[in-house]
Design a protein around this motif. Structure first.
Motif, PDB file in Angstrom:
ATOM      1  N   VAL A  34       0.868  -1.177   0.000  1.00  0.00           N
ATOM      2  CA  VAL A  34       0.000   0.000   0.000  1.00  0.00           C
ATOM      3  C   VAL A  34       0.906   1.228   0.000  1.00  0.00           C
ATOM      4  O   VAL A  34       1.589   1.510   0.996  1.00  0.00           O
ATOM      5  CB  VAL A  34      -0.935   0.002   1.217  1.00  0.00           C
ATOM      6  CG1 VAL A  34      -1.787   1.266   1.233  1.00  0.00           C
ATOM      7  CG2 VAL A  34      -1.833  -1.232   1.192  1.00  0.00           C
ATOM      8  N   ILE A  35       0.918   1.962  -1.112  1.00  0.00           N
ATOM      9  CA  ILE A  35       1.877   3.048  -1.311  1.00  0.00           C
ATOM     10  C   ILE A  35       1.163   4.386  -1.225  1.00  0.00           C
ATOM     11  O   ILE A  35       0.289   4.691  -2.045  1.00  0.00           O
ATOM     12  CB  ILE A  35       2.564   2.925  -2.690  1.00  0.00           C
ATOM     13  CG1 ILE A  35       3.149   1.521  -2.877  1.00  0.00           C
ATOM     14  CG2 ILE A  35       3.647   3.981  -2.841  1.00  0.00           C
ATOM     15  CD1 ILE A  35       3.647   1.261  -4.287  1.00  0.00           C
ATOM     16  N   ASN A  36       1.536   5.189  -0.243  1.00  0.00           N
ATOM     17  CA  ASN A  36       1.056   6.567  -0.175  1.00  0.00           C
ATOM     18  C   ASN A  36       1.871   7.382  -1.170  1.00  0.00           C
ATOM     19  O   ASN A  36       3.044   7.663  -0.949  1.00  0.00           O
ATOM     20  CB  ASN A  36       1.207   7.125   1.239  1.00  0.00           C
ATOM     21  CG  ASN A  36       0.640   8.531   1.374  1.00  0.00           C
ATOM     22  OD1 ASN A  36       0.298   9.192   0.399  1.00  0.00           O
ATOM     23  ND2 ASN A  36       0.539   8.999   2.609  1.00  0.00           N
ATOM     24  N   ALA A  89       1.141 -10.711   3.553  1.00  0.00           N
ATOM     25  CA  ALA A  89       1.225  -9.530   4.425  1.00  0.00           C
ATOM     26  C   ALA A  89       0.889  -8.273   3.647  1.00  0.00           C
ATOM     27  O   ALA A  89       1.067  -8.213   2.421  1.00  0.00           O
ATOM     28  CB  ALA A  89       2.628  -9.403   5.023  1.00  0.00           C
ATOM     29  N   VAL A  90       0.387  -7.274   4.358  1.00  0.00           N
ATOM     30  CA  VAL A  90       0.181  -5.957   3.783  1.00  0.00           C
ATOM     31  C   VAL A  90       1.376  -5.095   4.181  1.00  0.00           C
ATOM     32  O   VAL A  90       1.806  -5.109   5.338  1.00  0.00           O
ATOM     33  CB  VAL A  90      -1.152  -5.339   4.246  1.00  0.00           C
ATOM     34  CG1 VAL A  90      -1.215  -5.195   5.762  1.00  0.00           C
ATOM     35  CG2 VAL A  90      -1.383  -3.985   3.591  1.00  0.00           C
ATOM     36  N   ILE A  91       1.939  -4.373   3.214  1.00  0.00           N
ATOM     37  CA  ILE A  91       3.152  -3.581   3.443  1.00  0.00           C
ATOM     38  C   ILE A  91       2.820  -2.098   3.333  1.00  0.00           C
ATOM     39  O   ILE A  91       2.308  -1.643   2.303  1.00  0.00           O
ATOM     40  CB  ILE A  91       4.259  -3.929   2.420  1.00  0.00           C
ATOM     41  CG1 ILE A  91       4.428  -5.448   2.281  1.00  0.00           C
ATOM     42  CG2 ILE A  91       5.564  -3.256   2.820  1.00  0.00           C
ATOM     43  CD1 ILE A  91       4.824  -6.160   3.536  1.00  0.00           C
ATOM     44  N   ALA A  92       3.108  -1.336   4.389  1.00  0.00           N
ATOM     45  CA  ALA A  92       2.880   0.102   4.391  1.00  0.00           C
ATOM     46  C   ALA A  92       4.106   0.814   3.816  1.00  0.00           C
ATOM     47  O   ALA A  92       5.222   0.595   4.280  1.00  0.00           O
ATOM     48  CB  ALA A  92       2.614   0.604   5.810  1.00  0.00           C
ATOM     49  N   VAL A  93       3.890   1.660   2.815  1.00  0.00           N
ATOM     50  CA  VAL A  93       4.973   2.400   2.171  1.00  0.00           C
ATOM     51  C   VAL A  93       4.678   3.887   2.357  1.00  0.00           C
ATOM     52  O   VAL A  93       3.818   4.460   1.687  1.00  0.00           O
ATOM     53  CB  VAL A  93       5.080   2.052   0.672  1.00  0.00           C
ATOM     54  CG1 VAL A  93       6.279   2.762   0.039  1.00  0.00           C
ATOM     55  CG2 VAL A  93       5.183   0.540   0.475  1.00  0.00           C
ATOM     56  N   GLY A 114       4.178  -5.250   7.034  1.00  0.00           N
ATOM     57  CA  GLY A 114       5.560  -4.850   6.837  1.00  0.00           C
ATOM     58  C   GLY A 114       5.649  -3.351   6.644  1.00  0.00           C
ATOM     59  O   GLY A 114       4.631  -2.671   6.460  1.00  0.00           O
ATOM     60  N   VAL A 115       6.871  -2.823   6.669  1.00  0.00           N
ATOM     61  CA  VAL A 115       7.082  -1.372   6.617  1.00  0.00           C
ATOM     62  C   VAL A 115       8.226  -1.026   5.669  1.00  0.00           C
ATOM     63  O   VAL A 115       9.307  -1.616   5.758  1.00  0.00           O
ATOM     64  CB  VAL A 115       7.401  -0.827   8.028  1.00  0.00           C
ATOM     65  CG1 VAL A 115       7.883   0.613   7.958  1.00  0.00           C
ATOM     66  CG2 VAL A 115       6.193  -0.947   8.942  1.00  0.00           C
TER      67      VAL A 115
END
Length: 344
Positions: A34-36, A89-93, A114-115
């Motif tokens: 998930v990319i901001n 997993a969901v990865i925060a970007v 994840g981060v």
């Protein structure tokens, strides 16, 4: 998922007992990033290139979900549900605010997270041994395993680093305005903080109940810390009165009493030198749960709250606590907390 009771937790070594097994990760299932698109200095194409390079180097698959702040929560919630269903997993970007939004979704769904950090301070990543260089962080999470980490709760929200009411939410809004004008850097953030503190006027009258102690006080801000690295950088760790430490067994509360301009300048100098705990007007203590009842003007039922860099209004009373259920974070098996960096 069954709650993990705080009494079953060994805060000294970060272990959690009484919890169900960590979410399964299937290496063949694509990770969900998930990319901001608006976070950090790099543009969206550069962020996507970093992730794709890491995936290619490990022979892994991933889905890159780009979004703007307005639809970040919606995208994160859908991704977390899919991650749990697919054993991935969901990865925060993004920065700490983006991480908070994804963590809210991952914690609710019970999936691993994840981060890849792109913030100014990146306290959450650094405290958990995650590199602040995006490519290194992306590569690390591809070999990492879900490990339980403590999160705090403020009413119906999760927070990873800190939460606050009073002048601190105003400080964050001023900081964003300074960044938009002068650019993103720690020094810009520090100057913005000084500007806010020097014009601090509004006092909060709070009734606080921790279940152990009840008190009424006046303060400019009530700051809640769940991140040992940030507290160490401030030099404001509370006395050790509970099992575990803030961020790993308990939370820390910092209270800034109303003080004059000269005392405020001294306080800022102490903070810049990492000695905030020595400044006059600062009180700190550990707690597990706390109910805060602000005295509000007639007709007002909400108060401005900041959590992990985001600002929102919440109804009172404000319930703040260590959440029973941990967040399952992708960490290297032997990762350790980052060392304290120089700078403000």
């Amino acid at each position: 998922m069954t709650d993990c009771l705080p009494t079953e937790r060994d805060g000294a070594n970060g272990a959690w007992r009484g919890c169900p097994p960590a979410p399964a990760i299937d290496p063949a299932s694509p990770l969900l990033f998930v990319i901001n698109a608006s976070a950090g200095a790099l543009d969206l194409d550069a962020k996507r290139a970093v992730i794709q390079a890491a995936l290619a180097s490990h022979g892994r698959k991933g889905e890159l979900l780009s979004c703007n702040p307005g639809n970040l929560a919606q995208v994160a919630t859908a991704a977390a549900v899919r991650a749990l269903e697919r054993n991935t997993a969901v990865i925060a970007v993004g920065g700490d605010g983006s991480l908070n939004t994804v963590a809210q979704a991952a914690h609710a769904a019970g999936c691993a997270m994840g981060v890849i950090p792109y913030g100014t301070f990146n306290y959450f990543a650094r405290a958990h041994g995650i590199p602040t260089e995006p490519l290194a962080a992306a590569r690390l999470l591809l070999d990492a395993r879900p490990q339980p980490v403590q999160v705090g709760g403020i009413n119906d929200r999760v927070f990873l680093v800190n939460a606050s009411l009073g002048i601190y939410p105003e400080l964050l809004q001023d900081r964003e305005a300074f960044k938009a004008r002068f650019g993103r850097s720690r020094w810009v953030a520090f100057i913005a903080a000084c500007n806010t503190l020097l014009r601090a006027q509004r006092r909060l009258r709070l009734h606080i109940d921790t279940g152990i102690d009840v008190r009424d006080l006046q303060t400019l801000t009530l700051f809640i810390g769940n991140n040992p690295l940030q507290l160490q950088q401030f030099g404001a760790e509370p006395a050790d009165t509970l099992a575990g430490t803030p961020g790993d067994g308990s939370l820390a509360a910092l209270v800034l009493r109303p003080i004059g301009t000269v005392a405020m300048i001294r306080l800022m100098l102490h903070g810049a030198m990492g000695r905030l705990g020595e400044a006059a007007g600062i009180e700190s203590f550990e707690f597990l749960s706390m109910v805060v009842k602000p005295r509000l003007s007639r007709g007002h039922r909400t108060v401005k709250i900041a959590f992990d860099g985001e600002v929102a209004r919440m109804r009172t009373p404000i319930d703040i606590r260590v959440l029973d259920q941990p967040l399952y974070l992708l960490k290297a098996p032997a990762s350790t907390s980052a060392t304290r960096p120089p700078g403000p």
